[in-house]
Motif scaffolding. Structure first.
Motif, PDB file in Angstrom:
ATOM      1  N   ILE A 131      44.618  28.638  38.358  1.00  0.00           N
ATOM      2  CA  ILE A 131      45.172  30.133  38.531  1.00  0.00           C
ATOM      3  C   ILE A 131      44.798  30.530  37.165  1.00  0.00           C
ATOM      4  O   ILE A 131      44.401  31.921  37.188  1.00  0.00           O
ATOM      5  CB  ILE A 131      46.561  29.689  38.601  1.00  0.00           C
ATOM      6  CG1 ILE A 131      47.014  29.205  40.112  1.00  0.00           C
ATOM      7  CG2 ILE A 131      47.381  31.314  38.600  1.00  0.00           C
ATOM      8  CD1 ILE A 131      48.490  29.010  40.478  1.00  0.00           C
ATOM      9  N   VAL A 132      45.106  30.049  36.169  1.00  0.00           N
ATOM     10  CA  VAL A 132      44.963  30.744  34.594  1.00  0.00           C
ATOM     11  C   VAL A 132      43.448  30.829  34.260  1.00  0.00           C
ATOM     12  O   VAL A 132      43.041  32.067  33.923  1.00  0.00           O
ATOM     13  CB  VAL A 132      45.391  29.960  33.686  1.00  0.00           C
ATOM     14  CG1 VAL A 132      44.998  30.362  32.306  1.00  0.00           C
ATOM     15  CG2 VAL A 132      47.053  29.814  33.596  1.00  0.00           C
ATOM     16  N   ASN A 133      42.483  30.108  34.764  1.00  0.00           N
ATOM     17  CA  ASN A 133      41.251  30.413  34.669  1.00  0.00           C
ATOM     18  C   ASN A 133      40.656  31.466  35.522  1.00  0.00           C
ATOM     19  O   ASN A 133      39.731  32.297  34.996  1.00  0.00           O
ATOM     20  CB  ASN A 133      40.383  29.036  35.016  1.00  0.00           C
ATOM     21  CG  ASN A 133      40.518  27.696  34.027  1.00  0.00           C
ATOM     22  OD1 ASN A 133      41.015  28.251  32.797  1.00  0.00           O
ATOM     23  ND2 ASN A 133      40.242  26.613  34.202  1.00  0.00           N
ATOM     24  N   THR A 134      41.170  31.385  36.757  1.00  0.00           N
ATOM     25  CA  THR A 134      40.663  32.537  37.704  1.00  0.00           C
ATOM     26  C   THR A 134      40.899  33.857  37.198  1.00  0.00           C
ATOM     27  O   THR A 134      40.230  34.910  37.375  1.00  0.00           O
ATOM     28  CB  THR A 134      41.031  32.228  39.016  1.00  0.00           C
ATOM     29  OG1 THR A 134      40.734  30.841  39.590  1.00  0.00           O
ATOM     30  CG2 THR A 134      40.667  33.338  40.080  1.00  0.00           C
ATOM     31  N   ARG A 135      42.320  33.947  36.839  1.00  0.00           N
ATOM     32  CA  ARG A 135      42.996  35.249  36.597  1.00  0.00           C
ATOM     33  C   ARG A 135      42.368  35.894  35.096  1.00  0.00           C
ATOM     34  O   ARG A 135      42.395  37.124  34.771  1.00  0.00           O
ATOM     35  CB  ARG A 135      44.506  35.416  36.324  1.00  0.00           C
ATOM     36  CG  ARG A 135      44.982  34.778  35.103  1.00  0.00           C
ATOM     37  CD  ARG A 135      46.494  34.575  35.401  1.00  0.00           C
ATOM     38  NE  ARG A 135      46.843  34.033  33.975  1.00  0.00           N
ATOM     39  CZ  ARG A 135      48.250  33.508  33.921  1.00  0.00           C
ATOM     40  NH1 ARG A 135      48.945  33.226  34.870  1.00  0.00           N
ATOM     41  NH2 ARG A 135      48.689  33.340  32.648  1.00  0.00           N
ATOM     42  N   ARG A 136      41.525  35.040  34.385  1.00  0.00           N
ATOM     43  CA  ARG A 136      40.823  35.618  33.208  1.00  0.00           C
ATOM     44  C   ARG A 136      39.578  36.718  33.697  1.00  0.00           C
ATOM     45  O   ARG A 136      39.583  37.363  32.859  1.00  0.00           O
ATOM     46  CB  ARG A 136      40.460  34.215  32.467  1.00  0.00           C
ATOM     47  CG  ARG A 136      41.520  33.650  31.424  1.00  0.00           C
ATOM     48  CD  ARG A 136      40.885  32.767  30.413  1.00  0.00           C
ATOM     49  NE  ARG A 136      41.666  31.982  29.886  1.00  0.00           N
ATOM     50  CZ  ARG A 136      42.043  30.636  30.009  1.00  0.00           C
ATOM     51  NH1 ARG A 136      41.326  29.942  30.759  1.00  0.00           N
ATOM     52  NH2 ARG A 136      42.877  30.024  29.509  1.00  0.00           N
ATOM     53  N   GLU A 137      39.294  36.393  34.701  1.00  0.00           N
ATOM     54  CA  GLU A 137      38.299  37.049  35.405  1.00  0.00           C
ATOM     55  C   GLU A 137      38.314  38.116  36.059  1.00  0.00           C
ATOM     56  O   GLU A 137      38.189  39.452  36.019  1.00  0.00           O
ATOM     57  CB  GLU A 137      37.338  36.232  36.127  1.00  0.00           C
ATOM     58  CG  GLU A 137      36.423  34.942  35.601  1.00  0.00           C
ATOM     59  CD  GLU A 137      35.737  35.239  34.221  1.00  0.00           C
ATOM     60  OE1 GLU A 137      34.957  36.098  34.404  1.00  0.00           O
ATOM     61  OE2 GLU A 137      35.775  34.633  33.439  1.00  0.00           O
ATOM     62  N   LYS A 138      39.590  37.814  36.855  1.00  0.00           N
ATOM     63  CA  LYS A 138      40.050  38.955  37.853  1.00  0.00           C
ATOM     64  C   LYS A 138      41.459  38.663  38.184  1.00  0.00           C
ATOM     65  O   LYS A 138      41.748  37.553  38.491  1.00  0.00           O
ATOM     66  CB  LYS A 138      39.228  39.259  38.981  1.00  0.00           C
ATOM     67  CG  LYS A 138      39.706  40.348  40.031  1.00  0.00           C
ATOM     68  CD  LYS A 138      38.511  40.070  41.222  1.00  0.00           C
ATOM     69  CE  LYS A 138      38.835  40.805  42.397  1.00  0.00           C
ATOM     70  NZ  LYS A 138      39.999  40.655  43.324  1.00  0.00           N
ATOM     71  N   GLU A 139      42.392  39.835  38.229  1.00  0.00           N
ATOM     72  CA  GLU A 139      43.621  39.420  38.725  1.00  0.00           C
ATOM     73  C   GLU A 139      43.835  38.868  40.178  1.00  0.00           C
ATOM     74  O   GLU A 139      42.830  39.318  41.096  1.00  0.00           O
ATOM     75  CB  GLU A 139      44.569  40.757  38.904  1.00  0.00           C
ATOM     76  CG  GLU A 139      45.435  41.126  37.768  1.00  0.00           C
ATOM     77  CD  GLU A 139      46.364  42.257  38.265  1.00  0.00           C
ATOM     78  OE1 GLU A 139      47.542  42.086  37.816  1.00  0.00           O
ATOM     79  OE2 GLU A 139      46.011  43.260  38.638  1.00  0.00           O
ATOM     80  N   ILE A 140      44.813  38.086  40.539  1.00  0.00           N
ATOM     81  CA  ILE A 140      44.803  37.470  41.698  1.00  0.00           C
ATOM     82  C   ILE A 140      45.828  38.401  42.365  1.00  0.00           C
ATOM     83  O   ILE A 140      47.102  38.416  42.253  1.00  0.00           O
ATOM     84  CB  ILE A 140      45.209  35.918  41.401  1.00  0.00           C
ATOM     85  CG1 ILE A 140      44.178  35.113  40.866  1.00  0.00           C
ATOM     86  CG2 ILE A 140      45.476  35.417  43.199  1.00  0.00           C
ATOM     87  CD1 ILE A 140      44.768  33.784  40.327  1.00  0.00           C
ATOM     88  N   LEU A 141      45.494  38.976  43.568  1.00  0.00           N
ATOM     89  CA  LEU A 141      46.220  40.020  44.031  1.00  0.00           C
ATOM     90  C   LEU A 141      46.794  39.699  45.523  1.00  0.00           C
ATOM     91  O   LEU A 141      47.755  40.237  45.995  1.00  0.00           O
ATOM     92  CB  LEU A 141      45.615  41.452  44.289  1.00  0.00           C
ATOM     93  CG  LEU A 141      45.283  41.855  42.835  1.00  0.00           C
ATOM     94  CD1 LEU A 141      44.168  43.278  42.952  1.00  0.00           C
ATOM     95  CD2 LEU A 141      46.378  42.295  42.113  1.00  0.00           C
ATOM     96  N   THR A 142      46.042  38.772  46.346  1.00  0.00           N
ATOM     97  CA  THR A 142      46.353  38.729  47.706  1.00  0.00           C
ATOM     98  C   THR A 142      46.619  37.170  47.893  1.00  0.00           C
ATOM     99  O   THR A 142      46.257  36.269  47.394  1.00  0.00           O
ATOM    100  CB  THR A 142      45.541  39.134  48.541  1.00  0.00           C
ATOM    101  OG1 THR A 142      44.314  38.426  48.258  1.00  0.00           O
ATOM    102  CG2 THR A 142      44.958  40.527  48.568  1.00  0.00           C
ATOM    103  N   ALA A 143      47.140  36.906  49.129  1.00  0.00           N
ATOM    104  CA  ALA A 143      47.476  35.354  49.649  1.00  0.00           C
ATOM    105  C   ALA A 143      46.155  34.713  49.741  1.00  0.00           C
ATOM    106  O   ALA A 143      46.190  33.604  49.291  1.00  0.00           O
ATOM    107  CB  ALA A 143      48.482  35.402  50.847  1.00  0.00           C
ATOM    108  N   GLY A 144      45.288  35.317  50.095  1.00  0.00           N
ATOM    109  CA  GLY A 144      44.001  34.785  50.468  1.00  0.00           C
ATOM    110  C   GLY A 144      43.335  34.257  49.343  1.00  0.00           C
ATOM    111  O   GLY A 144      42.750  33.289  49.017  1.00  0.00           O
TER     112      GLY A 144
END
Length: 313
Positions: free
Chosen positions: A169-182
């Motif tokens: 989660i932390v690695n992914t959100r560094r690039e882009k906010e996580i906004l949806t369930a998908g």
């Protein structure tokens, strides 16, 4: 969409409440009013019912569903944690029965914009049971530290891959906010071995549960409220609590046991000297859904009903 929710353990709960027609009954998680309808239909015009829920949609739906009983009921939008204070404002000191149904409603799960379900890919990460609250699931996913995410997924989701999920989660959100369930589901899938995903149910189920519990402070509120609810009961009054996972059930069982046997004296003391007196007794085993109910309502699968009866000495 209407607030459709099949009440779990309906007849068993109503039977355990041992309803007196002239009594006072409180439902702390009103939902669409399924359990409430059965309680109200057993009350006389001298009986009184108070229904509470923090969800605006539930309040609206229950008000319509229960309108034929409006002469004997009061509906309040509030968290059940405020039950003692809310009852005092109504001039109620004691109740004959209290009900909590702790499950997420079918309406909440099936309404995509509420963001409770991992099955609606475009759903926003919301998960608020009370939309007056500012914090949402999106804030937790995108702002909690890796350590905090690990803690809640481990403790509230009981997921053995919690550390890896938090890291992803932390690695992914560094690039882009996580906004949806998908988007969140995709991250979780990347953190769990494929062979586990093939046999262990939906990989995101435990993480979504953990975030929802953290966001709505579900276990904290339950832990802080039960003692006070037992104190609200008249002699012979009962509290019935329906849980849907082991964390909730463990809290209810522990608190009911403590109220049944609060003595803290060492076992070898010949007589009790701590002065703590039992407030009543709990039903020894939880009541679980019948085969028929399990067949008719798959969401009842993990439900357990625990009951405590107040006894004054």
């Amino acid at each position: 969409m209407g607030f459709n929710h099949i009440p779990v353990l309906l007849q068993e709960t109503v039977a355990q409440l041992n309803i007196k027609p002239d009594g006072i009954y409180v439902d702390g998680t009103l939902g669409g009013g399924g359990h409430a309808y059965e309680v109200l239909s057993r009350l006389s015009d001298k009986g009184r019912f108070v229904g509470m829920d923090q969800d605006a949609d539930a309040i609206q739906a229950a008000s319509v569903h229960l309108r034929e009983f409006e002469d004997r009921m009061t509906i309040i939008r509030s968290n059940y944690a405020d039950m003692p204070a809310q009852l005092r404002t109504l001039g109620i000191e004691k109740a004959d029965g209290i009900l909590l149904d702790l499950g997420v409603s079918s309406f909440q799960l099936d309404t995509p914009q509420r963001g409770f379900s991992y099955r609606d890919e475009d759903a926003p990460l919301d998960m608020r049971m009370d939309d007056r609250q500012q914090l949402t699931a999106k804030d937790i996913v995108n702002e909690y530290s890796e350590k905090e995410l690990f803690r809640i997924i481990r403790d509230f989701g009981e997921d053995k891959f919690a550390k890896n999920i938090a890291k992803h989660i932390v690695n992914t959100r560094r690039e882009k906010e996580i906004l949806t369930a998908g988007e969140l589901c995709a991250v979780i899938r990347g953190a769990i071995p494929m062979k586990v995903q093939k046999t262990g149910g939906h990989p995101a189920k435990r993480t979504f549960q953990a975030i929802r519990i953290e966001l709505n402070r579900e276990l904290e509120v339950l832990k802080d409220s039960l003692d006070g609810m037992i104190d609200l009961l008249n002699d012979g009054g009962r509290i019935c609590v329906i849980t849907f996972h082991s964390l909730e059930d463990r809290i209810v069982k522990t608190i009911f046991k403590k109220n049944e046997n609060p003595c803290i004296c060492p076992p070898d003391f010949p007589v009790c000297t701590c002065g703590r007196v039992s407030k009543g007794s709990m039903l020894k085993k939880p009541i679980v859904p019948s085969e028929e109910e399990l067949n008719n309502n798959k969401r009842s699968k993990s439900a357990k009903l625990r009951v405590f009866e107040r006894k004054e000495h």
